[in-house]
Design a protein around this motif. Structure first.
Motif, PDB file in Angstrom:
ATOM      1  N   TYR A 193       1.402  -0.783   0.113  1.00 30.09           N
ATOM      2  CA  TYR A 193      -0.666  -0.257   0.177  1.00 30.09           C
ATOM      3  C   TYR A 193       0.669   0.760   0.126  1.00 30.09           C
ATOM      4  CZ  TYR A 193      -3.110  -3.214   1.684  1.00 30.09           C
ATOM      5  OH  TYR A 193      -4.303  -4.952   1.369  1.00 30.09           O
ATOM      6  N   LYS A 194       0.232   2.397  -0.942  1.00 31.15           N
ATOM      7  CA  LYS A 194       1.145   3.687  -0.605  1.00 31.15           C
ATOM      8  C   LYS A 194       0.856   4.333   0.333  1.00 31.15           C
ATOM      9  CE  LYS A 194       2.052   6.908  -3.971  1.00 31.15           C
ATOM     10  NZ  LYS A 194       3.350   6.443  -4.494  1.00 31.15           N
ATOM     11  N   PRO A 195       2.289   4.625   1.033  1.00 29.91           N
ATOM     12  CA  PRO A 195       2.710   5.016   1.957  1.00 29.91           C
ATOM     13  C   PRO A 195       1.249   6.819   2.235  1.00 29.91           C
ATOM     14  CG  PRO A 195       4.199   5.103   2.133  1.00 29.91           C
ATOM     15  CD  PRO A 195       3.850   4.673   0.590  1.00 29.91           C
ATOM     16  N   VAL A 196       0.532   7.028   3.272  1.00 27.83           N
ATOM     17  CA  VAL A 196      -0.838   8.327   2.849  1.00 27.83           C
ATOM     18  C   VAL A 196       0.620   9.714   3.129  1.00 27.83           C
ATOM     19  CG1 VAL A 196      -1.242   9.651   4.695  1.00 27.83           C
ATOM     20  CG2 VAL A 196      -1.685   7.166   3.807  1.00 27.83           C
ATOM     21  N   GLU A 197       1.789   9.653   3.158  1.00 25.52           N
ATOM     22  CA  GLU A 197       3.174  11.049   3.244  1.00 25.52           C
ATOM     23  C   GLU A 197       3.093  10.379   1.415  1.00 25.52           C
ATOM     24  OE1 GLU A 197       3.270   8.722   4.972  1.00 25.52           O
ATOM     25  OE2 GLU A 197       3.804   9.376   6.614  1.00 25.52           O
ATOM     26  N   ALA A 198       3.313   9.470   0.529  1.00 28.42           N
ATOM     27  CA  ALA A 198       3.461   9.448  -1.046  1.00 28.42           C
ATOM     28  C   ALA A 198       2.007  10.364  -1.488  1.00 28.42           C
ATOM     29  CB  ALA A 198       3.929   8.356  -1.284  1.00 28.42           C
ATOM     30  N   ARG A 199       0.591  10.155  -0.981  1.00 27.73           N
ATOM     31  CA  ARG A 199      -0.336  10.001  -1.664  1.00 27.73           C
ATOM     32  C   ARG A 199      -0.695  11.447  -1.207  1.00 27.73           C
ATOM     33  NH1 ARG A 199      -4.806   6.048   1.709  1.00 27.73           N
ATOM     34  NH2 ARG A 199      -3.045   4.964   2.574  1.00 27.73           N
ATOM     35  N   GLU A 200      -0.037  11.524  -0.324  1.00 25.09           N
ATOM     36  CA  GLU A 200      -0.543  13.929  -0.753  1.00 25.09           C
ATOM     37  C   GLU A 200       0.574  14.152  -0.908  1.00 25.09           C
ATOM     38  OE1 GLU A 200      -1.683  15.591   1.534  1.00 25.09           O
ATOM     39  OE2 GLU A 200      -3.480  14.560   1.467  1.00 25.09           O
ATOM     40  N   ALA A 201       2.306  13.925  -1.320  1.00 26.95           N
ATOM     41  CA  ALA A 201       2.764  13.941  -2.543  1.00 26.95           C
ATOM     42  C   ALA A 201       2.395  13.597  -3.835  1.00 26.95           C
ATOM     43  CB  ALA A 201       4.211  13.678  -2.113  1.00 26.95           C
ATOM     44  N   VAL A 202       1.898  13.210  -4.405  1.00 24.28           N
ATOM     45  CA  VAL A 202       1.411  13.141  -5.745  1.00 24.28           C
ATOM     46  C   VAL A 202      -0.251  13.864  -5.385  1.00 24.28           C
ATOM     47  CG1 VAL A 202      -0.933  11.502  -7.173  1.00 24.28           C
ATOM     48  CG2 VAL A 202       0.811  10.462  -5.730  1.00 24.28           C
ATOM     49  N   ALA A 203      -0.922  14.284  -4.912  1.00 21.55           N
ATOM     50  CA  ALA A 203      -1.739  15.760  -4.299  1.00 21.55           C
ATOM     51  C   ALA A 203      -1.241  16.454  -4.648  1.00 21.55           C
ATOM     52  CB  ALA A 203      -2.849  15.296  -3.260  1.00 21.55           C
ATOM     53  N   GLU A 204      -0.245  16.780  -4.759  1.00 19.91           N
ATOM     54  CA  GLU A 204       0.780  18.781  -3.950  1.00 19.91           C
ATOM     55  C   GLU A 204       1.123  18.123  -5.624  1.00 19.91           C
ATOM     56  OE1 GLU A 204       1.983  21.816  -3.846  1.00 19.91           O
ATOM     57  OE2 GLU A 204       0.582  20.208  -2.070  1.00 19.91           O
ATOM     58  N   LEU A 205       2.114  17.309  -6.063  1.00 21.02           N
ATOM     59  CA  LEU A 205       2.267  17.617  -7.390  1.00 21.02           C
ATOM     60  C   LEU A 205       1.278  17.986  -8.550  1.00 21.02           C
ATOM     61  CD1 LEU A 205       5.273  17.397  -7.725  1.00 21.02           C
ATOM     62  CD2 LEU A 205       5.134  15.455  -8.889  1.00 21.02           C
ATOM     63  N   VAL A 206      -0.177  17.396  -8.614  1.00 20.07           N
ATOM     64  CA  VAL A 206      -1.224  17.563  -9.455  1.00 20.07           C
ATOM     65  C   VAL A 206      -1.702  19.416  -9.065  1.00 20.07           C
ATOM     66  CG1 VAL A 206      -4.005  17.445  -9.619  1.00 20.07           C
ATOM     67  CG2 VAL A 206      -1.888  15.539  -9.249  1.00 20.07           C
ATOM     68  N   ARG A 207      -1.532  19.510  -7.488  1.00 16.38           N
ATOM     69  CA  ARG A 207      -1.573  20.355  -7.473  1.00 16.38           C
ATOM     70  C   ARG A 207      -1.117  22.219  -8.352  1.00 16.38           C
ATOM     71  NH1 ARG A 207      -0.680  25.470  -4.462  1.00 16.38           N
ATOM     72  NH2 ARG A 207       1.203  24.336  -3.751  1.00 16.38           N
ATOM     73  N   GLN A 208       0.262  21.774  -8.197  1.00 18.59           N
ATOM     74  CA  GLN A 208       0.889  22.391  -8.215  1.00 18.59           C
ATOM     75  C   GLN A 208       1.335  22.268  -9.994  1.00 18.59           C
ATOM     76  OE1 GLN A 208       5.175  21.312  -6.469  1.00 18.59           O
ATOM     77  NE2 GLN A 208       4.913  21.703  -4.194  1.00 18.59           N
ATOM     78  N   SER A 209       1.166  21.583 -10.589  1.00 16.77           N
ATOM     79  CA  SER A 209       1.306  21.499 -11.437  1.00 16.77           C
ATOM     80  C   SER A 209      -0.187  22.629 -12.260  1.00 16.77           C
ATOM     81  CB  SER A 209       0.637  19.785 -13.070  1.00 16.77           C
ATOM     82  OG  SER A 209      -0.557  19.501 -12.216  1.00 16.77           O
ATOM     83  N   GLY A 210      -1.139  22.772 -12.219  1.00 18.33           N
ATOM     84  CA  GLY A 210      -2.260  23.749 -12.180  1.00 18.33           C
ATOM     85  C   GLY A 210      -2.921  22.721 -13.688  1.00 18.33           C
TER      86      GLY A 210
END
Length: 318
Positions: A79-96
């Motif tokens: 299972y993907k760690p919560v911190e890594a899942r948060e990083a995916v979301a943050e990367l999408v946010r930064q990309s616009g």
């Protein structure tokens, strides 16, 4: 059997309308030129000139598995760690990005988990399409800001030709612009018997066969192929998919760069090597709309290190 992309049912003055058709596992193990195949009825697509930019991001989400999703194979998943899942979301946010194409998503629960984390960050991509194959834990997903309809095909019969299927999407903007998006994830380079390269080559022929029919069926439709190809620009699978040079249906590969001007999208610690395996391909119609150097790039901010061994790639569509 080919499932054709859904046609527009209407336009909206408030938000973009998207008709999505996920085509799962289509392909043939051999490819022949179109004139040796059945005749394809060609639809003339009329769309307005380029308008406001729409940013598309594609990325390998790095085994985005959550406990709520059922397992589809006998392989043990982590299972993907919560911190890594948060990083995916943050990367999408930064990309616009308004449209996000993902691979290595574990299922419906994984997609909902990402949507929840995005919403907490103020990013609303409430609509989704998901392609999962029996026997494959890693699926293809697409998230969008606004969607009108999202029909998804059932499990296809040709299991061994495209292991993870083909996600085929037509996006309709309020001003009438259309973009056909095709997402894929070819076989990884890891295999116990050394057969991975042959598998990717078979998938490449299956995909090229599918693309030939897609391109032949719609005259004037902008088309973009994206995903994790697990091969570089000069490798045989990518060459097959791109098609013969100076032909109508050849695809044009974009060459995005990161903030340092580098082009690699994956790093192998074992061997200390860098490669470009995540690609964006345009058909000639879309190439003319975007010009020679459209805005594009490779994400290299700190969250990238937590997300995956791949880096996200983006382009602005017009």
């Amino acid at each position: 059997m080919i499932r054709k992309t859904s046609k527009r049912r209407g336009t909206s003055v408030i938000a973009a309308l998207v008709a999505l058709c996920a085509v799962v596992g289509y392909g043939l193990t051999e490819w022949a030129p179109l004139d040796n195949e059945r005749q394809t009825v060609r639809e003339k697509v009329e769309i307005p000139d380029k308008g406001e930019p729409v940013r598309l991001l594609t990325m390998n989400a790095g085994n985005y598995f959550v406990p709520e999703d059922p397992r589809r194979s006998n392989f043990q998943v982590k299972y993907k760690p919560v911190e890594a899942r948060e990083a995916v979301a943050e990367l999408v946010r930064q990309s616009g990005a308004e449209i996000v194409g993902l691979c290595e998503m574990g299922g419906e629960a994984a997609v909902r988990d990402l949507q929840m984390r995005l919403k907490r960050k103020g990013v609303h991509l409430p609509y989704k399409v998901l392609v999962m194959r029996d026997g494959e834990d890693r699926g293809l997903a697409l998230l969008s800001k606004s969607v009108a309809d999202m029909p998804v095909s059932g499990e296809a019969k040709r299991k061994k030709t495209m292991l993870r299927g083909i996600l085929d999407t037509t996006v309709s903007m309020p001003d009438g612009r259309l973009f056909r998006l095709v997402g894929i994830h070819l076989k990884s380079r890891l295999s116990r018997d050394g057969s991975a390269e042959d598998t990717r080559r078979r998938e490449a022929y299956a995909l090229r066969d599918y693309l030939n029919e897609a391109l032949a069926s719609q005259d004037g439709m902008p088309l973009l192929l994206y995903g994790d190809f697990n091969d570089g620009p000069s490798d045989s699978a990518v060459q097959v998919i791109q098609g013969p040079a100076k032909t109508e249906y050849r695809l044009n590969r974009l060459k995005p760069r990161d903030s340092r001007g580098e082009t690699w999208t994956i790093y192998y610690e074992d061997g200390d090597t860098y490669h470009s395996f995540d690609h964006l391909f345009l058909n000639n119609t879309l190439k003319k709309r975007l010009g020679r150097k459209p805005p594009m790039g490779i994400l290299d901010s700190p969250p990238s290190l937590q997300v995956s061994d791949h880096r996200g790639v983006w382009v602005e569509l017009r």
